[in-house]
Design an enzyme around this catalytic site. Structure first.
Site, PDB file in Angstrom:
ATOM      1  CD  GLU A  25      -2.450   1.203   2.794  1.00 14.43           C
ATOM      2  OE1 GLU A  25      -3.360   2.025   2.977  1.00 14.43           O
ATOM      3  OE2 GLU A  25      -2.090   0.370   3.666  1.00 14.43           O
ATOM      4  CE  LYS A  41      -8.686   1.138   3.182  1.00 12.88           C
ATOM      5  NZ  LYS A  41      -7.732   1.553   4.227  1.00 12.88           N
ATOM      6  CB  CYS A  75      -5.421  -0.744   4.701  1.00  8.67           C
ATOM      7  SG  CYS A  75      -5.132  -0.248   6.416  1.00  8.67           S
TER       8      CYS A  75
END
EC number: 2.3.1.269
Length: 512
Positions: free
Chosen positions: A271, A337, A389
């Protein structure tokens, strides 16, 4: 055994310390300790304590939750104080803020439980596990949700038969099974009960364990015949240095060199591995990464932030540089995301939190959502459903993408939490998702836990945390659907809610 302990446990001098002790022991049931057998015992002891002093059920449940979640999520202080530099004057109370909120859910569970006037066996042995599971589900959903610490995660290990319920109904079914096991142990160990009443919970325990074990041995998905080598890059970039301008070039150079050292079919960076907005990068940087990978026969995915298509915000993304051509930035396939971290990636209460953000000097704290269902990224012979995440903490949200994918991948940066247990707790959630969705899960992280996880939830390869390394391994593409993928959690949870309502209705009618 229980009756002999009761007279000691219910004494005020022991009751509250025992409650705190049991709650404080819960972190040892999760990764990295994996003492899965301890959670049903803790849960059963907790329930028995409340049985002894039912007048304090709600306050006891709140204290239990507050203690459990504080000891499990102590790493919040690491992120606030050690990494972000927030003084303890603010960091300590803010560390307790999340556990104080999460503890409301166990309290709600026992507040509802007290409303039921039922025989003990039904109230303890059936209704309580249902209410606990429903409030855990609510905790995962309400106000964007936070499902970490659900008791079902303690069973996500190769040694627990209860993990077999994950592909059947997801982590909440594992939570339900864990709660059932805990309360049935209490009922089975009650010396004052007649032998017949003690035999029933013993039979139920045996049936529960047998069902979980059988499900654990069942293959609900199947290999599609494809095989790939993967390389997961772990840069080990210190969070306090990550966004500094003088570290941008060294960081890019580090990852560029790592990409050049592997000939794996699929290469994945963590990420926000590149600490610059994609559109602000010189185009030749991405072209060089793509060329480096192509020369080695690799498909390459890179974690990076980028401006949204309308230019009015930015998003946390993984971009697929396979076949990338310079001067074609708009044509890059990517995953953005969707489930953002409140207070970390966006400001739910900007008028209150903005001063804190300024004190902590947090970069990129106002991301935009990537949108609902996004297509899997095609890399070599695998269709990869990415998540970023803590998105892999929400199993139901990954189902749609997983149906069209042969491989799951998580890109994370856990450097915010130092050398704490946060990375291992996150890893255990990825293990749960692999089991629920019946596919390999690969994890590329900045500092750990970088790993390859089998469809059975077993960790088959893991990089040493807090080191600069490349983890390489083999995976197979999988297709098909687990029972959980067909229904998600909501349908069977509504079923047990209806069951609890039916039980209450029947016994209230009997009273009248």
């Amino acid at each position: 055994m229980v009756s002999k302990l009761d007279k000691y446990w219910q004494h005020p001098a022991l009751y509250w310390p025992l409650l705190i002790l049991f709650a404080a022991a819960t972190p040892f049931t999760f990764a990295p300790y994996y003492h899965f057998w301890l959670m049903p015992l803790i849960f059963g002891a907790f329930v028995r304590l409340i049985e002894l002093r039912p007048r304090f059920a709600v306050s006891s449940a709140y204290l239990f939750g507050l203690t459990a979640y504080t000891t499990q999520f102590y790493w919040i202080h690491t992120a606030l104080h050690d990494v972000s530099g927030l003084p303890d004057l603010y960091a300590v109370p803010l560390t307790f803020l999340l556990p104080a909120y999460l503890a409301l859910y166990p309290a709600l569970c026992f507040w509802l439980w007290k409303k039921f006037t039922l025989p003990r066996g039904i109230k303890i042995g059936l209704v309580l596990p249902i209410l606990w599971t429903l409030t855990e589900f609510a905790r995962e959903r309400f106000l964007t949700g936070f499902g970490w610490g659900a008791i079902g995660y303690s069973q996500i290990t190769p040694d627990s038969p209860l993990a077999g319920f994950a592909p059947l109904g997801g982590i909440h079914m594992v939570t339900l099974a864990t709660a059932f096991l805990g309360v049935w142990l209490v009922l089975a160990s009650n010396n004052t009960a007649r032998s017949g009443k003690r035999l029933l919970p013993i039979i139920l325990i045996a049936a529960l364990l047998a069902a979980g074990y059988t499900a654990r041995q069942t293959d609900f998905t199947r290999p599609d015949g494809s095989r790939s080598t993967v390389a997961l890059l772990q840069g080990n970039i210190d969070q306090t240095l990550k966004w500094r301008e003088d570290q941008v070039i060294p960081t890019i150079q580090k990852y560029y060199e790592q990409v050049g050292k592997t000939t794996a079919d699929i290469v994945i960076l963590p990420e926000t591995a590149i600490p610059v907005m994609r559109q602000n990068l010189p185009e030749n940087i991405l072209a060089k990464f793509a060329e480096q990978a192509q020369n080695n026969g690799s498909a390459l995915a890179v974690g990076i932030s980028q401006y949204t298509s309308d230019g009015n915000g930015y998003e946390n993304a993984v971009i697929n540089l396979t076949g990338y051509q310079e001067n074609n930035q708009d044509g890059i396939p990517y995953y953005a995301k969707n489930h953002l971290v409140p207070f970390g990636e966006y400001k739910p209460l900007p008028f209150l939190t903005t001063p804190l953000y300024k004190m902590m000097d947090m970069p990129l704290s106002d991301f935009r959502k990537g949108g609902g269902k996004q297509s899997a990224l095609l890399m070599k012979n695998q269709k990869i459903a990415f998540n970023i995440c803590y998105e892999d903490g929400f199993g139901d949200e990954l189902i749609a993408a997983a149906k069209d994918a042969t491989l799951l991948a998580n890109a994370s940066n856990m450097a915010w939490y130092g050398k704490s247990n946060a990375m291992y707790q996150h890893l255990q959630q990825s293990q749960a998702r692999a089991m629920e969705l019946g596919r390999y899960m690969v994890r590329a992280t900045n500092t750990g836990a970088t790993a390859i996880i089998s469809p059975k939830g077993n960790i088959i390869a893991q990089a040493q945390p807090d080191t600069e390394t490349v983890l390489e391994g083999h995976i197979k593409g999988y297709v098909g659907e687990t029972p959980y993928m067909k229904t998600g959690s909501s349908w069977w949870l509504m079923g047990i809610l209806a069951l609890a309502a039916l039980i209450l209705f029947i016994f209230r009618n009997k009273e009248h």
